[in-house]
Design an enzyme around this catalytic site. Structure first.
Site, short mmCIF file in Angstrom:
data_model
loop_
_atom_site.label_atom_id
_atom_site.label_comp_id
_atom_site.label_asym_id
_atom_site.label_seq_id
_atom_site.Cartn_x
_atom_site.Cartn_y
_atom_site.Cartn_z
N GLU A 29 0.84 -1.20 0.00
CA GLU A 29 0.00 0.00 0.00
C GLU A 29 0.87 1.25 0.00
O GLU A 29 0.39 2.35 0.24
CB GLU A 29 -0.95 0.00 1.19
CG GLU A 29 -0.30 -0.05 2.54
CD GLU A 29 -1.32 -0.02 3.68
OE1 GLU A 29 -1.61 1.09 4.14
OE2 GLU A 29 -1.79 -1.09 4.09
N CYS B 156 -3.46 -3.70 4.18
CA CYS B 156 -2.51 -4.71 4.68
C CYS B 156 -2.82 -6.12 4.20
O CYS B 156 -2.08 -7.05 4.52
CB CYS B 156 -2.50 -4.69 6.21
SG CYS B 156 -2.07 -3.10 6.92
N HIS C 47 -2.05 -10.76 11.59
CA HIS C 47 -1.53 -9.48 11.12
C HIS C 47 -1.31 -8.61 12.35
O HIS C 47 -2.22 -8.46 13.18
CB HIS C 47 -2.54 -8.81 10.17
CG HIS C 47 -2.29 -7.36 9.96
ND1 HIS C 47 -1.12 -6.88 9.42
CD2 HIS C 47 -3.07 -6.26 10.23
CE1 HIS C 47 -1.18 -5.56 9.35
NE2 HIS C 47 -2.35 -5.16 9.84
#
Length: 387
Positions: A79, A111, A233
């Protein structure tokens, strides 16, 4: 046919900021960051590195000459795009000398981009078993100096070579998704620093995790105790712990899962946030630091990208995996970084390539990485190999 991660590599900046120093500079109690956020150090990215060079340096560590000729797809999840048109993957293909007979493209969903690329690569190999796919997840997390998100900055790259009969991790064909149009985090085209509603984003993260986990249980008739570990994550490491705690009562062995989580966040706590690569740095940390994994161990992976997309999927440790080299490489990389003062960190943060079209040239004398960003000339980024 087993398909998954055959090789995995990581690269980050040779510079870091100690989180205790940051807390003192911002007049905060250090334990607010050390315990409340779960971070110890934060990679600081010099102007001579961007997502292309970070990814190239990560991939160069793991790819043989034969790999570079066999790769027929390069997928770059990020990103932190460097161009509104040209893919970062094309630069990687050229810098690393990968076969020109390969598809090369970039993929974006906050993400989640690295996971999207990994799953796409797995499906490609399922149809073409002799193929190899290079998946790159690289980002530089920026929220601005003296902002609430400053403590969760960082950066780096994970490179994954996907193949049939993988040596590290076999990706199962079992996955569940949930997505919704949510404004919890975004980065407008005119900004380098992200815009984030931190509390809202935390709530959405937990919600998407529980939704995808419950969907997975219903679809595949598995329970929490079927897994040796769950990894997440990790925009900051306490976030993953909150998610795990939200379902830990379902386990008859909660301390085992919590211990595995601790192994999975060792490196993230020393590097900080790297957006698309954060889940896969957590994977590297689990592989290198857990003493409870064995061939066939089932692990669950939760991927989240703001905006928002969540995915829960499962994988098994390969019977061929040996963590000795990975552990040594990560220890060496993270131990040989230079600590910055607050002033040095702030100067480095502000020295990144500007959003304007001016020509810039960077001093490369303090960056001995294999691949560096030398500057910009006539609207073109100038990449250089120092091998």
């Amino acid at each position: 046919m087993a398909i998954g991660i055959d090789k995995i590599g990581f690269f980050t900046s040779p510079y870091y900021l100690d989180i205790v120093d940051l807390a003192h500079a911002r007049n905060e109690e250090p334990n607010k960051f050390l315990i409340g956020i779960g971070q110890k150090k934060q990679s600081v990215i010099p102007p001579t590195q961007d997502v292309v060079t970070l990814a190239a340096n990560a991939a160069e560590k793991i790819l043989s000459t034969a790999d570079k000729q066999q790769i027929d797809m390069i997928i770059f999840g990020t990103e932190t795009g460097i161009d509104n048109s040209k893919s970062a993957a094309i630069y990687i293909q050229s810098l690393l000398g990968i076969s020109n007979q390969a598809r090369s493209f970039e993929i974006k969903q906050a993400c989640y981009g690295g996971t999207a690329g990994l799953q796409m690569g797995v499906e490609h190999i399922r149809l073409h078993p002799d193929s190899k796919v290079l998946v790159l997840a690289a980002d530089i997390a920026r929220y601005g100096i003296n902002t609430p998100g400053e403590v969760t900055q960082g950066g780096g790259a994970v490179a994954m070579l996907l193949a049939a009969d993988p040596q590290i991790l076999e990706i199962e064909d079992k996955r569940t998704f949930y997505s919704d149009n949510i404004m919890d985090f975004w980065r407008p085209l005119y900004r380098k620093d992200a815009v984030v509603d931190g509390h809202y984003s935390n709530e959405i993260y937990i919600d998407f995790f529980k939704r995808t986990w419950e969907l997975y249980q219903q679809k595949y008739n598995r329970q929490l105790d079927d897994f040796s570990s769950l990894i997440f994550h990790l925009p900051y490491t306490k976030m993953g712990l909150k998610a795990l705690r939200s379902i830990i009562d379902e386990s008859n062995h909660p301390q085992t899962l919590l211990a595995q989580f601790e192994a999975s966040r060792v490196y993230n706590a020393l590097v900080g946030n790297l957006y698309t690569g954060s889940l896969y740095l957590s994977l590297i940390s689990l592989l290198a630091n857990s003493n409870q994994l064995a061939g066939g161990s089932l692990i669950g992976l939760f991927s989240y990208g703001s905006g928002a997309q969540g995915e829960f999927y499962s994988a098994r440790i390969s019977n061929r995996f040996d963590n000795k080299n990975l552990k040594r490489e990560m220890t060496d990389l993270l131990a040989n970084r230079q600590q910055l003062t607050i002033d040095q960190y702030q100067d480095m943060y502000r020295s990144a390539l500007s959003l304007s079209n001016e020509n810039q040239k960077f001093d490369l004398s303090n960056d001995s990485s294999d691949f560096v960003l030398a500057g910009r000339q006539d609207d073109q980024r100038l990449y250089q190999s120092q091998k």
